[in-house]
Design an enzyme around this catalytic site. Sequence first.
Site, PDB file in Angstrom:
ATOM      1  N   CYS A 111      -9.458   5.887   1.012  1.00 10.76           N
ATOM      2  CA  CYS A 111     -10.404   4.889   1.524  1.00 10.76           C
ATOM      3  C   CYS A 111     -11.219   5.403   2.710  1.00 10.76           C
ATOM      4  CB  CYS A 111      -9.676   3.600   1.885  1.00 10.76           C
ATOM      5  SG  CYS A 111      -8.893   2.827   0.464  1.00 10.76           S
TER       6      CYS A 111
ATOM      7  N   HIS B 202     -14.616  -0.520   6.638  1.00  9.63           N
ATOM      8  CA  HIS B 202     -14.017  -0.408   5.307  1.00  9.63           C
ATOM      9  C   HIS B 202     -13.583  -1.804   4.878  1.00  9.63           C
ATOM     10  CE1 HIS B 202     -11.663   0.645   1.939  1.00  9.63           C
ATOM     11  NE2 HIS B 202     -10.484   0.544   2.533  1.00  9.63           N
TER      12      HIS B 202
ATOM     13  N   ASN C  78     -11.582  -4.115  -2.473  1.00  7.28           N
ATOM     14  CA  ASN C  78     -11.502  -2.808  -1.812  1.00  7.28           C
ATOM     15  C   ASN C  78     -11.937  -1.731  -2.807  1.00  7.28           C
ATOM     16  OD1 ASN C  78     -10.753  -0.391  -0.665  1.00  7.28           O
ATOM     17  ND2 ASN C  78      -8.715  -1.065  -0.033  1.00  7.28           N
TER      18      ASN C  78
HETATM   19  N1  COA Z   1      -0.354 -13.566  -5.604  1.00  4.37           N
HETATM   20  C1  COA Z   1       0.637 -14.397  -5.198  1.00  4.37           C
HETATM   21  N2  COA Z   1       1.687 -13.985  -4.492  1.00  4.37           N
HETATM   22  C2  COA Z   1       1.749 -12.691  -4.169  1.00  4.37           C
HETATM   23  C3  COA Z   1       0.761 -11.769  -4.547  1.00  4.37           C
HETATM   24  C4  COA Z   1      -0.317 -12.256  -5.298  1.00  4.37           C
HETATM   25  N3  COA Z   1      -1.339 -11.462  -5.714  1.00  4.37           N
HETATM   26  N4  COA Z   1       1.094 -10.561  -4.073  1.00  4.37           N
HETATM   27  C5  COA Z   1       2.240 -10.688  -3.407  1.00  4.37           C
HETATM   28  N5  COA Z   1       2.652 -11.975  -3.479  1.00  4.37           N
HETATM   29  C6  COA Z   1       3.856 -12.578  -2.911  1.00  4.37           C
HETATM   30  C7  COA Z   1       4.944 -11.564  -2.646  1.00  4.37           C
HETATM   31  O1  COA Z   1       5.676 -11.312  -3.818  1.00  4.37           O
HETATM   32  C8  COA Z   1       5.770 -12.275  -1.601  1.00  4.37           C
HETATM   33  O2  COA Z   1       6.584 -13.209  -2.230  1.00  4.37           O
HETATM   34  P1  COA Z   1       8.109 -13.415  -1.733  1.00  4.37           P
HETATM   35  O3  COA Z   1       7.987 -13.905  -0.312  1.00  4.37           O
HETATM   36  O4  COA Z   1       8.619 -14.439  -2.684  1.00  4.37           O
HETATM   37  O5  COA Z   1       8.743 -12.073  -1.852  1.00  4.37           O
HETATM   38  C9  COA Z   1       4.721 -13.046  -0.797  1.00  4.37           C
HETATM   39  O6  COA Z   1       3.556 -13.124  -1.644  1.00  4.37           O
HETATM   40  C10 COA Z   1       4.342 -12.378   0.487  1.00  4.37           C
HETATM   41  O7  COA Z   1       4.105 -11.027   0.228  1.00  4.37           O
HETATM   42  P2  COA Z   1       3.726 -10.026   1.341  1.00  4.37           P
HETATM   43  O8  COA Z   1       3.527  -8.661   0.766  1.00  4.37           O
HETATM   44  O9  COA Z   1       4.665 -10.177   2.486  1.00  4.37           O
HETATM   45  O10 COA Z   1       2.314 -10.639   1.756  1.00  4.37           O
HETATM   46  P3  COA Z   1       1.387 -10.255   2.949  1.00  4.37           P
HETATM   47  O11 COA Z   1       1.150 -11.423   3.793  1.00  4.37           O
HETATM   48  O12 COA Z   1       1.786  -8.976   3.621  1.00  4.37           O
HETATM   49  O13 COA Z   1       0.025  -9.957   2.178  1.00  4.37           O
HETATM   50  C11 COA Z   1      -1.274  -8.095   1.428  1.00  4.37           C
HETATM   51  C12 COA Z   1      -0.028  -8.921   1.230  1.00  4.37           C
HETATM   52  C13 COA Z   1      -1.238  -6.926   0.446  1.00  4.37           C
HETATM   53  C14 COA Z   1      -2.486  -8.952   1.166  1.00  4.37           C
HETATM   54  C15 COA Z   1      -1.300  -7.571   2.884  1.00  4.37           C
HETATM   55  O14 COA Z   1      -0.068  -7.002   3.218  1.00  4.37           O
HETATM   56  C16 COA Z   1      -2.383  -6.574   3.095  1.00  4.37           C
HETATM   57  O15 COA Z   1      -3.554  -6.886   2.989  1.00  4.37           O
HETATM   58  N6  COA Z   1      -2.024  -5.330   3.444  1.00  4.37           N
HETATM   59  C17 COA Z   1      -3.001  -4.289   3.648  1.00  4.37           C
HETATM   60  C18 COA Z   1      -3.394  -3.738   2.317  1.00  4.37           C
HETATM   61  C19 COA Z   1      -4.590  -2.867   2.388  1.00  4.37           C
HETATM   62  O16 COA Z   1      -5.563  -3.215   2.987  1.00  4.37           O
HETATM   63  N7  COA Z   1      -4.505  -1.714   1.723  1.00  4.37           N
HETATM   64  C20 COA Z   1      -5.539  -0.814   1.576  1.00  4.37           C
HETATM   65  C21 COA Z   1      -5.765  -0.053   2.826  1.00  4.37           C
HETATM   66  S1  COA Z   1      -6.954   1.140   2.489  1.00  4.37           S
END
Ligand code: COA
Length: 322
Positions: free
Chosen positions: A113, A249, A279
């Site tokens: 990225c 980004h 993204n």
């Molecule tokens: N739809 C519904 N629920 C979802 C889901 C989706 N698409 N993806 C994950 N979940 C669930 C998980 O399974 C988890 O459930 P549980 O509590 O029963 O285990 C719950 O939602 C919370 O998951 P979690 O991973 O803790 O969520 P979060 O608040 O961290 O959000 C992201 C997840 C990925 C959106 C967040 O962590 C994020 O944006 N991270 C950065 C990612 C990024 O930008 N990457 C690229 C960088 S270049």
Amino acid sequence: MMKSVFIGSGAYLPQRAIANDELSKTIDTSDEWIVARTGIRRRHVAAEGEFTSDLAYEAAKEALASAGMKASELDLIVLATATPDETFPATATVVQTRLGVAGIGAFDVQAVCTGFIYALAVANNFIKAGQSRNVLVIGAETFSRILDWQDRATCVLFGDGAGAVVLRAEPDQGNGARGIMSTHLHADGQHHDMLYVDGGPSSTRTTGHLRMKGKEVFRHAVVNLAQVVNEALQANDLEAEAIDWLVPHQANKRIIDHTAKKLKLPPEKVVLTVEEHGNTSAASVPLALHEAVSDGRITPGDVILMEAMGGGFTWGAVLARW
Ligand code: COA
């Protein structure tokens, strides 16, 4: 000493857009969850047989047209991608052939990225060293091809697209004049397991799928981006108020909001495309840049701060006067 001046930009998005509601028909997710956690509403996905080079070529053509430059005037092509058409040759060489400019240098840069930021830094250094005069810099990706479409924690986040700019060498007349002021690159390979693709020609001989520990990536992203934007400002002896546009980004609206808040920048100064594009990895910064240039927000002389963070981890920033 020469300076790299932006003289054109272009972008391309595949025709097909997939809204969150469409994803919720095949995986256990919802529009509410995706919008609340990421700000993403839809993403574009390349058609069958449409490759990263096709997206890159379209963006490149538009960038050259907006620069008023013929491809034959280019002397270097730098293409950032983590999803090349093939393991080799470089996708940049495919684009070069389609542009009909055999003979000039053309290569890919891989920093996921952060790829476009790395590619801009490389191109800028070629220009500053006096080795290139007109450089095409592209960020292009087809992440849809490396997603595990059963993994709801990752497949909802990414999309396909391409963006490009043309840089021209001009005598350096200081930071009040147009052009790239500074570039800042970082990497820390210790964090490999937080964001990687579980395949590759040397390890598994497969293409693999994207794997991510989202929470960890989020935590590192806000810290690393805050560090690198401050580094860019300090290197140029500027305060955050000097920034006309933050072109971040586009991974997650919450990460972008965090960076803008740290800089005390109002939302009107932040270019946001994550809602419509998701993204798009190395394509995300040039796509956002082109959108704000073509709708008239970014105008010549504006100070723009571009930043990104990605797998590796890699992260970086470019401060420039458009
Ligand atoms: N739809 C519904 N629920 C979802 C889901 C989706 N698409 N993806 C994950 N979940 C669930 C998980 O399974 C988890 O459930 P549980 O509590 O029963 O285990 C719950 O939602 C919370 O998951 P979690 O991973 O803790 O969520 P979060 O608040 O961290 O959000 C992201 C997840 C990925 C959106 C967040 O962590 C994020 O944006 N991270 C950065 C990612 C990024 O930008 N990457 C690229 C960088 S270049």
